[in-house]
Motif scaffolding. Structure first.
Motif, PDB file in Angstrom:
ATOM      1  N   ALA A 272      70.328  48.650 -46.658  1.00 45.09           N
ATOM      2  CA  ALA A 272      69.526  49.531 -46.343  1.00 45.09           C
ATOM      3  C   ALA A 272      69.819  50.649 -45.157  1.00 45.09           C
ATOM      4  O   ALA A 272      69.817  52.208 -45.748  1.00 45.09           O
ATOM      5  N   LEU A 273      70.291  49.996 -44.138  1.00 48.57           N
ATOM      6  CA  LEU A 273      70.838  51.030 -42.734  1.00 48.57           C
ATOM      7  C   LEU A 273      71.869  51.258 -43.428  1.00 48.57           C
ATOM      8  O   LEU A 273      71.598  52.600 -42.744  1.00 48.57           O
ATOM      9  N   HIS A 274      73.023  50.844 -44.246  1.00 48.01           N
ATOM     10  CA  HIS A 274      73.878  51.899 -44.690  1.00 48.01           C
ATOM     11  C   HIS A 274      73.806  53.407 -44.974  1.00 48.01           C
ATOM     12  O   HIS A 274      74.637  54.529 -44.902  1.00 48.01           O
ATOM     13  N   ALA A 275      72.927  53.070 -45.769  1.00 45.90           N
ATOM     14  CA  ALA A 275      71.463  54.384 -47.209  1.00 45.90           C
ATOM     15  C   ALA A 275      71.304  55.418 -45.778  1.00 45.90           C
ATOM     16  O   ALA A 275      71.428  55.759 -46.385  1.00 45.90           O
ATOM     17  N   LEU A 276      70.479  55.340 -45.184  1.00 51.46           N
ATOM     18  CA  LEU A 276      69.502  55.660 -44.454  1.00 51.46           C
ATOM     19  C   LEU A 276      70.828  56.819 -43.239  1.00 51.46           C
ATOM     20  O   LEU A 276      70.516  57.506 -43.266  1.00 51.46           O
ATOM     21  N   GLN A 277      71.693  55.908 -43.180  1.00 56.15           N
ATOM     22  CA  GLN A 277      73.157  56.556 -42.111  1.00 56.15           C
ATOM     23  C   GLN A 277      73.409  57.813 -42.738  1.00 56.15           C
ATOM     24  O   GLN A 277      74.050  59.111 -41.810  1.00 56.15           O
ATOM     25  N   GLN A 278      73.167  58.112 -44.176  1.00 52.67           N
ATOM     26  CA  GLN A 278      73.943  59.213 -44.873  1.00 52.67           C
ATOM     27  C   GLN A 278      72.596  60.235 -44.524  1.00 52.67           C
ATOM     28  O   GLN A 278      73.427  61.305 -45.563  1.00 52.67           O
ATOM     29  N   ILE A 279      71.490  59.944 -44.449  1.00 54.60           N
ATOM     30  CA  ILE A 279      70.507  60.744 -44.927  1.00 54.60           C
ATOM     31  C   ILE A 279      70.173  61.767 -43.191  1.00 54.60           C
ATOM     32  O   ILE A 279      69.973  61.079 -41.982  1.00 54.60           O
ATOM     33  N   PRO A 280      70.762  63.421 -43.189  1.00 55.04           N
ATOM     34  CA  PRO A 280      70.987  63.843 -42.202  1.00 55.04           C
ATOM     35  C   PRO A 280      69.021  64.512 -41.503  1.00 55.04           C
ATOM     36  O   PRO A 280      68.977  65.295 -41.163  1.00 55.04           O
ATOM     37  N   TYR A 281      68.143  63.508 -41.657  1.00 49.39           N
ATOM     38  CA  TYR A 281      66.527  63.377 -41.238  1.00 49.39           C
ATOM     39  C   TYR A 281      66.212  62.146 -40.022  1.00 49.39           C
ATOM     40  O   TYR A 281      67.223  61.396 -40.010  1.00 49.39           O
ATOM     41  N   ASN A 282      65.024  62.809 -39.524  1.00 50.46           N
ATOM     42  CA  ASN A 282      64.490  60.891 -38.769  1.00 50.46           C
ATOM     43  C   ASN A 282      64.391  60.030 -39.612  1.00 50.46           C
ATOM     44  O   ASN A 282      63.076  59.834 -40.194  1.00 50.46           O
ATOM     45  N   THR A 283      65.631  58.624 -39.348  1.00 51.03           N
ATOM     46  CA  THR A 283      65.054  58.140 -40.268  1.00 51.03           C
ATOM     47  C   THR A 283      64.418  56.076 -39.484  1.00 51.03           C
ATOM     48  O   THR A 283      64.967  55.120 -40.410  1.00 51.03           O
ATOM     49  N   GLU A 284      64.309  56.848 -38.155  1.00 52.39           N
ATOM     50  CA  GLU A 284      64.287  55.842 -37.816  1.00 52.39           C
ATOM     51  C   GLU A 284      62.673  54.508 -37.843  1.00 52.39           C
ATOM     52  O   GLU A 284      62.750  53.712 -38.368  1.00 52.39           O
ATOM     53  N   GLU A 285      61.833  55.947 -38.404  1.00 51.25           N
ATOM     54  CA  GLU A 285      60.588  54.718 -39.335  1.00 51.25           C
ATOM     55  C   GLU A 285      61.337  53.832 -40.742  1.00 51.25           C
ATOM     56  O   GLU A 285      60.761  52.459 -40.619  1.00 51.25           O
ATOM     57  N   LEU A 286      61.538  54.214 -41.655  1.00 56.78           N
ATOM     58  CA  LEU A 286      62.560  53.349 -42.200  1.00 56.78           C
ATOM     59  C   LEU A 286      63.626  52.103 -41.947  1.00 56.78           C
ATOM     60  O   LEU A 286      63.760  51.290 -43.094  1.00 56.78           O
ATOM     61  N   GLU A 287      64.283  52.416 -40.967  1.00 53.24           N
ATOM     62  CA  GLU A 287      64.773  51.783 -40.363  1.00 53.24           C
ATOM     63  C   GLU A 287      64.324  50.307 -40.299  1.00 53.24           C
ATOM     64  O   GLU A 287      64.692  48.999 -40.100  1.00 53.24           O
ATOM     65  N   VAL A 288      63.247  50.436 -39.363  1.00 50.39           N
ATOM     66  CA  VAL A 288      62.004  49.524 -38.830  1.00 50.39           C
ATOM     67  C   VAL A 288      62.153  48.931 -39.925  1.00 50.39           C
ATOM     68  O   VAL A 288      60.926  47.639 -39.464  1.00 50.39           O
ATOM     69  N   PHE A 289      61.405  49.354 -41.184  1.00 51.75           N
ATOM     70  CA  PHE A 289      60.335  49.213 -42.278  1.00 51.75           C
ATOM     71  C   PHE A 289      62.139  47.965 -42.706  1.00 51.75           C
ATOM     72  O   PHE A 289      61.305  46.617 -42.853  1.00 51.75           O
ATOM     73  N   ALA A 290      63.036  48.426 -42.575  1.00 51.54           N
ATOM     74  CA  ALA A 290      63.900  47.548 -43.357  1.00 51.54           C
ATOM     75  C   ALA A 290      64.121  46.455 -42.709  1.00 51.54           C
ATOM     76  O   ALA A 290      63.856  45.062 -43.063  1.00 51.54           O
ATOM     77  N   ARG A 291      63.787  46.421 -41.406  1.00 49.33           N
ATOM     78  CA  ARG A 291      64.098  45.145 -40.840  1.00 49.33           C
ATOM     79  C   ARG A 291      62.867  44.447 -40.896  1.00 49.33           C
ATOM     80  O   ARG A 291      62.954  43.309 -40.839  1.00 49.33           O
ATOM     81  N   TYR A 292      61.414  45.013 -41.046  1.00 52.14           N
ATOM     82  CA  TYR A 292      60.318  44.562 -40.758  1.00 52.14           C
ATOM     83  C   TYR A 292      60.415  43.701 -42.379  1.00 52.14           C
ATOM     84  O   TYR A 292      59.810  41.854 -42.484  1.00 52.14           O
ATOM     85  N   VAL A 293      61.100  44.396 -43.116  1.00 57.81           N
ATOM     86  CA  VAL A 293      60.875  43.367 -44.602  1.00 57.81           C
ATOM     87  C   VAL A 293      61.193  41.811 -44.470  1.00 57.81           C
ATOM     88  O   VAL A 293      61.087  41.156 -45.321  1.00 57.81           O
ATOM     89  N   ILE A 294      62.584  41.787 -43.836  1.00 56.26           N
ATOM     90  CA  ILE A 294      63.374  40.496 -43.656  1.00 56.26           C
ATOM     91  C   ILE A 294      63.112  39.343 -42.409  1.00 56.26           C
ATOM     92  O   ILE A 294      63.166  38.786 -42.520  1.00 56.26           O
ATOM     93  N   GLU A 295      62.645  40.181 -42.015  1.00 56.90           N
ATOM     94  CA  GLU A 295      61.689  39.492 -40.416  1.00 56.90           C
ATOM     95  C   GLU A 295      59.922  39.174 -40.616  1.00 56.90           C
ATOM     96  O   GLU A 295      59.925  38.701 -39.995  1.00 56.90           O
ATOM     97  N   ARG A 296      59.031  39.535 -41.511  1.00 61.61           N
ATOM     98  CA  ARG A 296      58.022  39.367 -41.333  1.00 61.61           C
ATOM     99  C   ARG A 296      57.452  37.670 -42.209  1.00 61.61           C
ATOM    100  O   ARG A 296      58.495  36.899 -42.172  1.00 61.61           O
ATOM    101  N   ASN A 297      56.477  37.369 -41.198  1.00 63.79           N
ATOM    102  CA  ASN A 297      55.762  36.007 -41.676  1.00 63.79           C
ATOM    103  C   ASN A 297      54.821  35.868 -42.958  1.00 63.79           C
ATOM    104  O   ASN A 297      54.407  35.048 -42.967  1.00 63.79           O
ATOM    105  N   ASN A 298      54.771  37.182 -43.446  1.00 61.55           N
ATOM    106  CA  ASN A 298      53.710  36.985 -44.711  1.00 61.55           C
ATOM    107  C   ASN A 298      53.874  38.438 -45.658  1.00 61.55           C
ATOM    108  O   ASN A 298      55.241  38.605 -45.462  1.00 61.55           O
TER     109      ASN A 298
END
Length: 298
Positions: A272-298
């Motif tokens: 997911a992060l690699h895909a976002l690196q190809q996008i020339p916009y501010n992808t910070e929210e999407l990057e943080v969300f991707a991390r949340y997906v695999i770190e969430r506890n509910n």
């Protein structure tokens, strides 16, 4: 000058959640027969908590591409209606037969089975009413979004059917991935692409990268769900812990082991992060969300 701290993902999720809830409440309040139990059951299914992950993706992708939030309210509300409908039906005795959802009694427990079935049906219809009448740029975008959401809803139902067929047996990993890419991934992908479709031509150059991102986090979301069924607890999850094991369902930990399943989630996160690196916009929210997906506890 006062310096403000940057918003955390939790703050952003809460802001989008409140915006989504407000829009959903407005639509639900417009429905006829407000004194009918069906309307209350629809509210129960949509407004009693939830992370609003799919509306978040609609808002985040659309905002990244310069779309006004007002033009994202309709697709965000529509996809949450579809998600709510799927959970109501998923919890029914004929499906997973669950008593708890989001820490509350499931819809058929709070009301009755017939009302729960009708509430899910009505929410599915409401989703397309919202898309057909919501504030957007063009009629063409409405049609494109409705077609996307209809296809994702169909694929989600196929995934649920495949999941039911796979009970009481261990299926191959490729079959499990097919189940999850439909049951969970289809709606996550639709959320990302709904945000992109709202941007019109601006999104064309990044659609393939967004699609890769969406497919990665959609599968990662379900892998993490499988992991939490083992490592979580009922109070935190808001639904019975161990229900997949009890139903003898095929899951990533069951087929690969817990550690390998956790590694699978990490691999999808990196994709997911690699895909976002190809996008020339501010992808910070999407990057943080991707991390949340695999770190969430509910």
């Amino acid at each position: 000058m006062t310096v403000t701290e940057p918003l955390t993902l939790k703050d952003t999720l809460q802001q989008y959640q409140q915006r989504n809830n407000d829009h959903l409440m407005t639509w639900l309040a417009r429905l006829p027969h407000q004194d009918n139990r069906l309307i209350e059951a629809m509210r129960h299914g949509t407004l009693l908590g939830g992370k609003r992950a799919r509306p978040f993706l609609v808002y985040s992708v659309g905002k990244m591409l310069g779309v006004d939030l007002a033009h994202l309210d309709a697709p965000a509300a529509a996809i949450e209606c579809i998600h709510a409908f799927s959970l109501i039906h998923d919890d029914l005795p004929a499906m997973d037969d669950d008593d708890l959802r989001r820490g509350q009694p499931t819809c058929h427990k709070a009301f009755d089975e017939a009302t729960a079935i009708l509430a899910g049906d009505a929410l599915q219809a409401l989703a397309f009413e919202i898309l057909s009448r919501g504030e957007m740029h063009t009629d063409a975008q409405r049609v494109e979004m409705m077609a996307l959401l209809a296809t994702a809803t169909r694929d989600m139902c196929i995934g649920q059917a495949l999941d039911l067929q796979a009970e009481d047996q261990l299926v191959p990993l490729d079959q499990l991935e097919t189940i999850h890419r439909n049951k969970t991934g289809a709606l996550m992908r639709a959320a990302v692409l709904l945000g992109a479709y709202a941007a019109g031509e601006r999104a064309q150059t990044v659609l393939s990268h967004l699609d890769t991102y969406a497919n990665a986090i959609g599968l990662a979301f379900q892998v993490q769900d499988d992991i939490l069924d083992i490592t979580g607890d009922t109070a935190t999850l808001g639904k019975p812990q161990g229900s997949d094991l009890e139903a003898n369902k095929s899951t990533y930990p069951a087929l690969m082991g817990l550690e390998a399943a956790q590694q699978k989630a990490q691999q999808l996160y990196q994709l997911a992060l690699h895909a976002l690196q190809q996008i020339p916009y501010n992808t910070e929210e999407l990057e943080v969300f991707a991390r949340y997906v695999i770190e969430r506890n509910n």
